[in-house]
Design an enzyme around this catalytic site. Structure first.
Site, PDB file in Angstrom:
ATOM      1  N   ASN A 169       3.380   6.257  -9.751  1.00 20.14           N
ATOM      2  CA  ASN A 169       3.278   4.894  -9.216  1.00 20.14           C
ATOM      3  C   ASN A 169       4.341   4.013  -9.869  1.00 20.14           C
ATOM      4  O   ASN A 169       5.094   4.464 -10.730  1.00 20.14           O
ATOM      5  CB  ASN A 169       1.861   4.344  -9.422  1.00 20.14           C
ATOM      6  CG  ASN A 169       1.490   4.326 -10.885  1.00 20.14           C
ATOM      7  OD1 ASN A 169       2.078   3.609 -11.682  1.00 20.14           O
ATOM      8  ND2 ASN A 169       0.519   5.164 -11.260  1.00 20.14           N
ATOM      9  N   ASP A 211      -5.738   7.966  -9.632  1.00 21.16           N
ATOM     10  CA  ASP A 211      -7.149   8.237  -9.365  1.00 21.16           C
ATOM     11  C   ASP A 211      -7.364   9.713  -9.004  1.00 21.16           C
ATOM     12  O   ASP A 211      -8.434  10.258  -9.246  1.00 21.16           O
ATOM     13  CB  ASP A 211      -7.645   7.341  -8.222  1.00 21.16           C
ATOM     14  CG  ASP A 211      -7.710   5.885  -8.666  1.00 21.16           C
ATOM     15  OD1 ASP A 211      -8.031   5.650  -9.861  1.00 21.16           O
ATOM     16  OD2 ASP A 211      -7.424   4.981  -7.861  1.00 21.16           O
ATOM     17  N   LYS A 214       8.664  26.073  -7.675  1.00 16.76           N
ATOM     18  CA  LYS A 214       9.119  25.056  -6.721  1.00 16.76           C
ATOM     19  C   LYS A 214       8.797  25.476  -5.284  1.00 16.76           C
ATOM     20  O   LYS A 214       9.074  26.611  -4.891  1.00 16.76           O
ATOM     21  CB  LYS A 214      10.634  24.858  -6.896  1.00 16.76           C
ATOM     22  CG  LYS A 214      11.161  23.688  -6.118  1.00 16.76           C
ATOM     23  CD  LYS A 214      12.646  23.494  -6.381  1.00 16.76           C
ATOM     24  CE  LYS A 214      13.202  22.489  -5.395  1.00 16.76           C
ATOM     25  NZ  LYS A 214      14.643  22.414  -5.444  1.00 16.76           N
ATOM     26  N   PRO A 246     -10.692  12.040 -14.211  1.00 12.88           N
ATOM     27  CA  PRO A 246     -11.717  11.331 -14.984  1.00 12.88           C
ATOM     28  C   PRO A 246     -11.308   9.871 -15.158  1.00 12.88           C
ATOM     29  O   PRO A 246     -10.113   9.557 -15.227  1.00 12.88           O
ATOM     30  CB  PRO A 246     -11.725  12.054 -16.333  1.00 12.88           C
ATOM     31  CG  PRO A 246     -10.468  12.842 -16.391  1.00 12.88           C
ATOM     32  CD  PRO A 246     -10.004  13.080 -14.988  1.00 12.88           C
ATOM     33  N   ASP A 247     -12.292   8.993 -15.234  1.00 11.01           N
ATOM     34  CA  ASP A 247     -12.002   7.581 -15.494  1.00 11.01           C
ATOM     35  C   ASP A 247     -12.015   7.382 -17.013  1.00 11.01           C
ATOM     36  O   ASP A 247     -13.075   7.368 -17.646  1.00 11.01           O
ATOM     37  CB  ASP A 247     -13.041   6.690 -14.800  1.00 11.01           C
ATOM     38  CG  ASP A 247     -12.624   5.229 -14.871  1.00 11.01           C
ATOM     39  OD1 ASP A 247     -12.243   4.770 -15.964  1.00 11.01           O
ATOM     40  OD2 ASP A 247     -12.679   4.554 -13.824  1.00 11.01           O
ATOM     41  N   ILE A 248     -10.835   7.260 -17.566  1.00  7.62           N
ATOM     42  CA  ILE A 248     -10.696   7.235 -19.037  1.00  7.62           C
ATOM     43  C   ILE A 248     -11.427   6.024 -19.617  1.00  7.62           C
ATOM     44  O   ILE A 248     -12.217   6.142 -20.557  1.00  7.62           O
ATOM     45  CB  ILE A 248      -9.201   7.209 -19.430  1.00  7.62           C
ATOM     46  CG1 ILE A 248      -8.474   8.410 -18.809  1.00  7.62           C
ATOM     47  CG2 ILE A 248      -9.037   7.189 -20.943  1.00  7.62           C
ATOM     48  CD1 ILE A 248      -6.959   8.341 -18.899  1.00  7.62           C
ATOM     49  N   PHE A 296      -7.628  -3.227 -17.382  1.00  7.87           N
ATOM     50  CA  PHE A 296      -6.690  -3.996 -16.565  1.00  7.87           C
ATOM     51  C   PHE A 296      -7.016  -3.752 -15.096  1.00  7.87           C
ATOM     52  O   PHE A 296      -7.506  -2.680 -14.743  1.00  7.87           O
ATOM     53  CB  PHE A 296      -5.244  -3.579 -16.853  1.00  7.87           C
ATOM     54  CG  PHE A 296      -4.584  -4.467 -17.874  1.00  7.87           C
ATOM     55  CD1 PHE A 296      -4.986  -4.426 -19.201  1.00  7.87           C
ATOM     56  CD2 PHE A 296      -3.581  -5.354 -17.513  1.00  7.87           C
ATOM     57  CE1 PHE A 296      -4.394  -5.250 -20.150  1.00  7.87           C
ATOM     58  CE2 PHE A 296      -2.986  -6.179 -18.452  1.00  7.87           C
ATOM     59  CZ  PHE A 296      -3.388  -6.138 -19.765  1.00  7.87           C
ATOM     60  N   LYS A 334     -14.921  -4.090 -11.231  1.00  6.93           N
ATOM     61  CA  LYS A 334     -14.472  -3.105 -12.223  1.00  6.93           C
ATOM     62  C   LYS A 334     -15.183  -3.307 -13.548  1.00  6.93           C
ATOM     63  O   LYS A 334     -15.578  -2.367 -14.220  1.00  6.93           O
ATOM     64  CB  LYS A 334     -12.967  -3.281 -12.456  1.00  6.93           C
ATOM     65  CG  LYS A 334     -12.174  -2.201 -11.796  1.00  6.93           C
ATOM     66  CD  LYS A 334     -10.715  -2.471 -11.856  1.00  6.93           C
ATOM     67  CE  LYS A 334     -10.269  -2.415 -10.416  1.00  6.93           C
ATOM     68  NZ  LYS A 334      -8.936  -2.126 -10.152  1.00  6.93           N
ATOM     69  N   LYS A 381     -17.379  -0.237 -14.800  1.00  5.88           N
ATOM     70  CA  LYS A 381     -16.916   0.501 -15.977  1.00  5.88           C
ATOM     71  C   LYS A 381     -17.623   0.031 -17.250  1.00  5.88           C
ATOM     72  O   LYS A 381     -17.372   0.558 -18.334  1.00  5.88           O
ATOM     73  CB  LYS A 381     -15.400   0.357 -16.119  1.00  5.88           C
ATOM     74  CG  LYS A 381     -14.657   0.864 -14.867  1.00  5.88           C
ATOM     75  CD  LYS A 381     -13.161   0.931 -15.055  1.00  5.88           C
ATOM     76  CE  LYS A 381     -12.482   1.271 -13.736  1.00  5.88           C
ATOM     77  NZ  LYS A 381     -11.393   2.235 -13.839  1.00  5.88           N
TER      78      LYS A 381
HETATM   79  O1  C5P Z   1     -10.466   0.598 -10.726  1.00  2.35           O
HETATM   80  P1  C5P Z   1      -9.234   1.054 -11.473  1.00  2.35           P
HETATM   81  O2  C5P Z   1      -9.319   2.504 -11.732  1.00  2.35           O
HETATM   82  O3  C5P Z   1      -7.965   0.645 -10.815  1.00  2.35           O
HETATM   83  O4  C5P Z   1      -9.310   0.285 -12.865  1.00  2.35           O
HETATM   84  C1  C5P Z   1      -8.188   0.088 -13.655  1.00  2.35           C
HETATM   85  C2  C5P Z   1      -8.543   0.164 -15.107  1.00  2.35           C
HETATM   86  O5  C5P Z   1      -9.166   1.407 -15.405  1.00  2.35           O
HETATM   87  C3  C5P Z   1      -7.306   0.128 -15.973  1.00  2.35           C
HETATM   88  O6  C5P Z   1      -7.668  -0.442 -17.209  1.00  2.35           O
HETATM   89  C4  C5P Z   1      -6.959   1.592 -16.115  1.00  2.35           C
HETATM   90  O7  C5P Z   1      -6.183   1.853 -17.270  1.00  2.35           O
HETATM   91  C5  C5P Z   1      -8.331   2.240 -16.186  1.00  2.35           C
HETATM   92  N1  C5P Z   1      -8.399   3.580 -15.624  1.00  2.35           N
HETATM   93  C6  C5P Z   1      -8.648   4.669 -16.427  1.00  2.35           C
HETATM   94  N2  C5P Z   1      -8.749   5.927 -15.897  1.00  2.35           N
HETATM   95  C7  C5P Z   1      -8.631   6.128 -14.579  1.00  2.35           C
HETATM   96  C8  C5P Z   1      -8.385   5.029 -13.734  1.00  2.35           C
HETATM   97  C9  C5P Z   1      -8.265   3.776 -14.294  1.00  2.35           C
HETATM   98  O8  C5P Z   1      -8.742   4.500 -17.634  1.00  2.35           O
HETATM   99  N3  C5P Z   1      -8.727   7.342 -14.104  1.00  2.35           N
END
Ligand code: C5P
Length: 396
Positions: free
Chosen positions: A209, A278, A288, A305-307, A323, A337, A341
């Site tokens: 991105n 995501d 390749k 995973p959502d860190i 953020f 969010k 979260k």
């Molecule tokens: O909803 P979104 O995933 O865009 O939320 C963004 C926030 O979550 C940011 O702080 C980003 O660093 C964190 N994030 C994360 N792991 C993910 C996706 C987002 O830590 N897989």
């Protein structure tokens, strides 16, 4: 203009690095500092007073018996007005003199007569730096509360390679900024993420991105300047880590997840600034992909995973900050969010206001409500964010 209103006496002593002090005057001035240059007689053999006068816009003092001060007390007057005395370059001889309290020229007298802090950036040949006499002098100065910055290792004017090279002017300015920054996160351990992630499709292609990493790196720098011990888990970005920050380079969201989870339990604060993908490619190819090999296979995506959410769910979780970069409906999405979260603070911005650029418009969302910050360079916003975090964590 992060040094607006600060009065700095820049002492230049005799060494080849004196030519770099000219650039230092310019950079300090650019940050808004009021710079008064004072030189030793040795320094004037390397660079003239005229150079420093032109760059600082002020007469330069190089002589103890200068009659320009009406009371002939330049040493007292100049050092009394200063917020900081910075010696760059600081020669071995000058360190030896001030370590012993000598006042045998104007600059050494100013150092002895000062009531403000003293920062020194040593610059000398490797053997001189390693000589037990210099080691002793430096240890004595540190004991006396003098802050020693550097020296760096590298190629020296004498052709040798090793420790003794003065920090670069930009690095010295960073140290000065850190020196003046209020230490609102002193002793805190901060783990954070920044930059984009890269999800491989094959060994050369991937999904990423437009995150530049600038906001995250500005936050890391501000946190370090506020006294935190900062570990920056960073996706691929184009620049060096801020001074004094430990960077763990990663590429994919899974790498970032592993690097964060290995460190987050020990942290006091976690800030997720990274634009984490995501989804990752479930069927990424080892070799390749070739278009004449039956064409491109469909890309299968699997959720990452959502860190941030995982760190926030840890037992004894650090104080977590997220953020939200959105293209519309900032408040609604950011608040969602925060709830989803389970983090106490989200910093939101519209992508069109900040992605990739030097400036940003941030809005902070926390339990107390919505706090829009004035649009500003990312370095200033980062400092405000750190102050807000310090406030919420009870340090201000
Ligand atoms: O909803 P979104 O995933 O865009 O939320 C963004 C926030 O979550 C940011 O702080 C980003 O660093 C964190 N994030 C994360 N792991 C993910 C996706 C987002 O830590 N897989």
């Amino acid at each position: 203009m992060e040094l607006q209103g600060k009065r700095i006496v820049l002492g230049v002593t005799g060494g080849i690095a004196a030519y770099k002090a000219a650039e230092l005057v310019r950079l300090l001035g650019k940050q808004g500092a009021d710079v008064q240059v004072a030189m030793t007689a040795g320094a004037t053999h390397f660079v003239t007073t005229t150079t420093f006068q032109a760059l600082s816009g002020k007469p330069v003092f190089a002589d103890q018996w200068d009659e320009r001060m009406p009371n002939a007390m330049a040493h007292i007057d100049l050092s009394r007005q200063a917020d900081l005395i910075l010696i760059a370059p600081a020669s071995a001889d000058f360190l030896a003199r001030i370590a012993n309290g000598l006042a045998d020229d104007l600059l050494a007298t100013m150092v002895l007569a000062r009531t403000c802090p003293l920062l020194v950036a040593p610059a000398m040949n490797l053997q001189m730096w390693e000589n037990p006499a210099t080691r002793r002098n430096v240890a004595r100065l540190a004991e006396d509360g003098v802050k020693i910055i550097g020296p760096a290792s590298g190629e020296q004017a004498c052709g040798e390679v090793g420790a003794g090279r003065m920090l670069e002017p930009e690095e010295i300015v960073e140290e000065v900024l850190a020196f003046f920054a209020p230490k609102v996160l002193a002793g805190k351990k901060l783990v954070m993420t920044a930059g984009p992630t890269f999800e491989a499709i094959d060994p050369v292609r991937g999904i990423t991105n437009l995150s530049s990493g600038r906001m995250g790196y500005a936050v890391a720098r501000a946190a370090r300047q506020a006294g935190a011990e900062v570990t920056l888990v960073s996706g691929p970005v184009a620049f060096d880590p801020p001074q004094g920050v430990e960077r763990i380079p990663v590429r994919s969201a899974l790498d970032m997840h592993a690097a964060v989870m290995a460190r987050a339990a020990d942290a006091d604060i976690f800030i997720g600034v990274a634009a984490v993908a995501d989804y990752r490619v479930a069927n990424s190819a080892e070799h390749k992909l070739k278009k004449d090999n039956g064409g491109m296979p469909p890309i299968e995506l699997v959720e990452n995973p959502d860190i941030l959410a995982e760190v926030a769910a840890l037992p004894n979780a650090p104080f977590c900050v997220g953020f939200a970069a959105e293209s519309r409906n900032l408040e609604e999405y950011a608040q969602n969010k925060r709830r989803k979260k389970k983090v106490p603070l989200i910093a939101g911005n519209l992508i069109q206001d900040g992605f990739g650029g030097d400036d940003n418009r941030l809005v902070l969302f926390d339990d107390a409500g919505v706090h829009p910050l004035t649009p500003a360079p990312k370095s200033i916003l980062a400092r405000q964010l750190i102050e807000h975090i310090a406030h919420l964590t009870g340090k201000l």
